[in-house]
Write an enzyme that holds these catalytic residues in place. Structure first.
Site, PDB file in Angstrom:
ATOM      1  N   GLU A 238      75.606   8.450  29.483  1.00 33.09           N
ATOM      2  CA  GLU A 238      75.738   9.810  28.952  1.00 33.09           C
ATOM      3  C   GLU A 238      77.022  10.440  29.480  1.00 33.09           C
ATOM      4  O   GLU A 238      77.302  10.380  30.677  1.00 33.09           O
ATOM      5  CB  GLU A 238      74.516  10.629  29.385  1.00 33.09           C
ATOM      6  CG  GLU A 238      74.560  12.101  29.080  1.00 33.09           C
ATOM      7  CD  GLU A 238      73.318  12.824  29.608  1.00 33.09           C
ATOM      8  OE1 GLU A 238      73.304  14.057  29.562  1.00 33.09           O
ATOM      9  OE2 GLU A 238      72.371  12.146  30.083  1.00 33.09           O
ATOM     10  N   GLU A 243      78.183  21.354  29.444  1.00 37.57           N
ATOM     11  CA  GLU A 243      76.886  21.964  29.699  1.00 37.57           C
ATOM     12  C   GLU A 243      77.184  23.361  30.199  1.00 37.57           C
ATOM     13  O   GLU A 243      77.835  23.536  31.232  1.00 37.57           O
ATOM     14  CB  GLU A 243      76.091  21.167  30.727  1.00 37.57           C
ATOM     15  CG  GLU A 243      75.691  19.793  30.222  1.00 37.57           C
ATOM     16  CD  GLU A 243      74.637  19.160  31.105  1.00 37.57           C
ATOM     17  OE1 GLU A 243      73.443  19.269  30.765  1.00 37.57           O
ATOM     18  OE2 GLU A 243      75.005  18.561  32.123  1.00 37.57           O
TER      19      GLU A 243
END
Length: 530
Positions: A238, A243
């Protein structure tokens, strides 16, 4: 990544009975709601700065979909529990149950317009939906696969309507392009219905993995009315490009021993969903760069250097050791553009942990100072992340709240019992009591995030100092000017090697290139020894 899930209960109004596809021991597809993928354009750029528009689409993850009995409208999954008659085991459940098509706007609050995608946090139709997770598609049955080594990825984002406790996350995972259909013939839904998800947490909250249900060992969540965990998880590398909410942001690579998707079992999955967080084959923590956590508390946020009250551009560069797409990943760099100004990422202010980019050296020093386990290195470090980038990854765009840790790891003090003065604990200004999903859902149901103007291309090709149009237009792309400067230009000390950076706005490293190379300006923010 974590994510809320959504269980679509029986439609309140009668529907005309439709023929439902289903045969054999297989994960099925329903036909009550036609699956029509919203269109979303993005651009691929060349080294000269010319960009071509691609007509992409987005699809919502299978976990958010209504799952019902083949042939009628009986729920296979209600709230956070499975129907024991329809789903006594994984294989039988997959045979008995169908994934239904999605109404993206009215059910999930996801809308597209040109090159933009807006995700609303809480959407109420016949049921209340919390958050969403969507993937970029190449066509109606295939995910777009992005290969980012020696490339940069650029997008615009508006996080002004994301308070504490929310995460508007844009990231890449090493899913299969077809959602696992070719590997697992019992998966009849595939990418068209958003199957095949995996990430570095090896999530065990997925309802279907590898063409079978995840009902065996399923434990309903104690604090999430829509979710639970099963015996199986789905692992893959990932790359968290973004974020963030309006208070804090982080970018984080998470390598795995095997880059692509693999199924795991029980606590051997590791990650958030298991008792042994570090017992799996992936790095659940990653190596993060959060400007606040790295000591600069005025760089990102409302009214700060990167002002989250308005839209801005995010640029992430994946630099290899030899300047080619076949090289080894050595550095992940970050820039921002806002109001026509290129803003280099903030520098880490901690002694012994310098720089403003992610490298193996940065990660080792940061983990040591913050007293975190260096699981990043254990699972391959930058080289491991590069292996996933080389094989191709799927773009994920999501909005979620956090039932495991209230998003405090992103925007507050974490762990909450430690002093905020301890290196690595303070990650943002949100209170440690913030982020409780029930509170966030009740107090901020109208929260939202907008992703737009996605561009991918060689280093220096996707943006310039012209930057974003603050009036709401897209980022302009101009052809970079290439000039040659002589070795020995003023600046940092030392000598940059072949393909190394030797200049650019905010650059404090060497500006002299090792012979016989010269420092060539690609644009205002990046010069390279060529």
């Amino acid at each position: 990544m974590l994510a809320s899930t959504f269980s679509y209960r029986m439609y309140k109004t009668a529907l005309i009975l439709a023929a439902l596809l289903g045969s054999g021991q297989a994960q099925q597809v329903g036909t009550s709601q036609a699956e029509v993928h919203p269109s979303m354009t993005w651009q691929s750029c060349t080294a000269g700065g010319s960009c071509t528009t691609n007509n992409g689409k987005v699809v919502i993850d299978a976990n958010w979909r209504w799952v019902h009995k083949v042939g009628d409208y009986t729920n296979c999954y209600t709230g956070n529990t499975w129907d024991k008659t329809l789903c006594p085991d994984d294989a039988t459940c997959a045979s008995n149950c169908a994934l239904e098509g999605a109404n993206y706007q009215s059910t999930y609050g996801a809308t597209t317009s040109g090159d933009s995608l807006r995700l609303n946090f809480v959407t109420t139709s016949q049921q209340k939906n919390i958050g969403s997770r969507l993937y970029m598609m190449k066509d109606d049955t295939t995910y777009e696969m992005f290969k980012l080594l020696n490339q940069e990825f650029t997008f615009d984002v508006d996080v002004s309507n994301l308070p504490c406790g929310l995460n508007g996350a844009l990231y890449f995972v090493a899913m299969d392009a077809d959602g696992g259909m070719s590997k697992y013939p019992t998966n009849k839904a595939g990418a068209k219905y958003g199957t095949g998800y995996c990430d570095s947490q090896c999530p065990r909250d997925l309802k279907f993995i590898n063409g079978q249900a995840n009902v065996e060992g399923w434990q309903p969540s104690s604090n999430d009315a829509n979710a639970g965990t099963g015996n199986h998880g789905s692992c893959c590398a990932e790359m968290d490009i973004w974020e963030a909410n309006s208070i804090s942001t982080a970018f984080t690579p998470h390598p795995c021993d095997t880059p692509g998707q693999v199924m795991c079992t029980g606590d051997a999955c590791g990650g958030t969903y298991s008792s042994d967080r570090y017992g799996g084959t992936c790095d659940p923590d990653g190596c993060d760069f959060n400007s606040f956590r790295q000591g600069n508390k005025t760089f990102y946020g409302p009214g700060m250097t990167v002002d989250t009250k308005s839209k801005f551009t995010v640029v992430t560069q994946f630099i290899t050791d030899d300047g080619t797409a076949s090289g080894t990943l050595k550095e992940i760099k970050r820039f921002y553009v806002q109001n026509g100004k290129v803003i280099p990422n903030s520098e880490s202010t901690w002694s012994g942990v310098g720089g403003n980019s992610i490298t193996n050296d940065y990660c080792t020093a940061q983990k040591s100072l913050f007293k975190d386990q260096n699981v990043f290195a254990k699972h391959g470090g930058m080289e491991g992340m590069g292996a996933a980038l080389a094989q191709g990854m799927v773009l994920v765009m999501s909005l979620w709240d956090d039932h495991a840790a209230n998003m405090l790891w992103l925007d507050s003090n974490y762990p909450t019992t430690a002093s905020s003065s301890t290196p690595g604990v303070a990650r943002g200004t949100c209170d440690i009591s913030s982020g409780v999903p029930a509170d966030v859902e009740a107090n901020h149901p109208d929260a939202s995030v907008v992703y737009s103007n996605i561009k991918v291309g060689p280093i220096g090709s996707t943006f310039n100092s012209g930057g974003s149009n603050p009036g709401g237009g897209t980022t302009t792309t101009a052809k970079p000017t290439t000039t040659t400067t002589t070795a020995g230009s003023p600046g940092g000390t030392g000598v940059a090697q072949h393909y190394g950076q030797c200049g650019g706005n905010g650059w404090q490293g060497p500006t002299t290139c090792a012979s016989p190379y010269t420092c060539q300006k690609l644009n205002d923010f990046y010069s390279q020894c060529l």
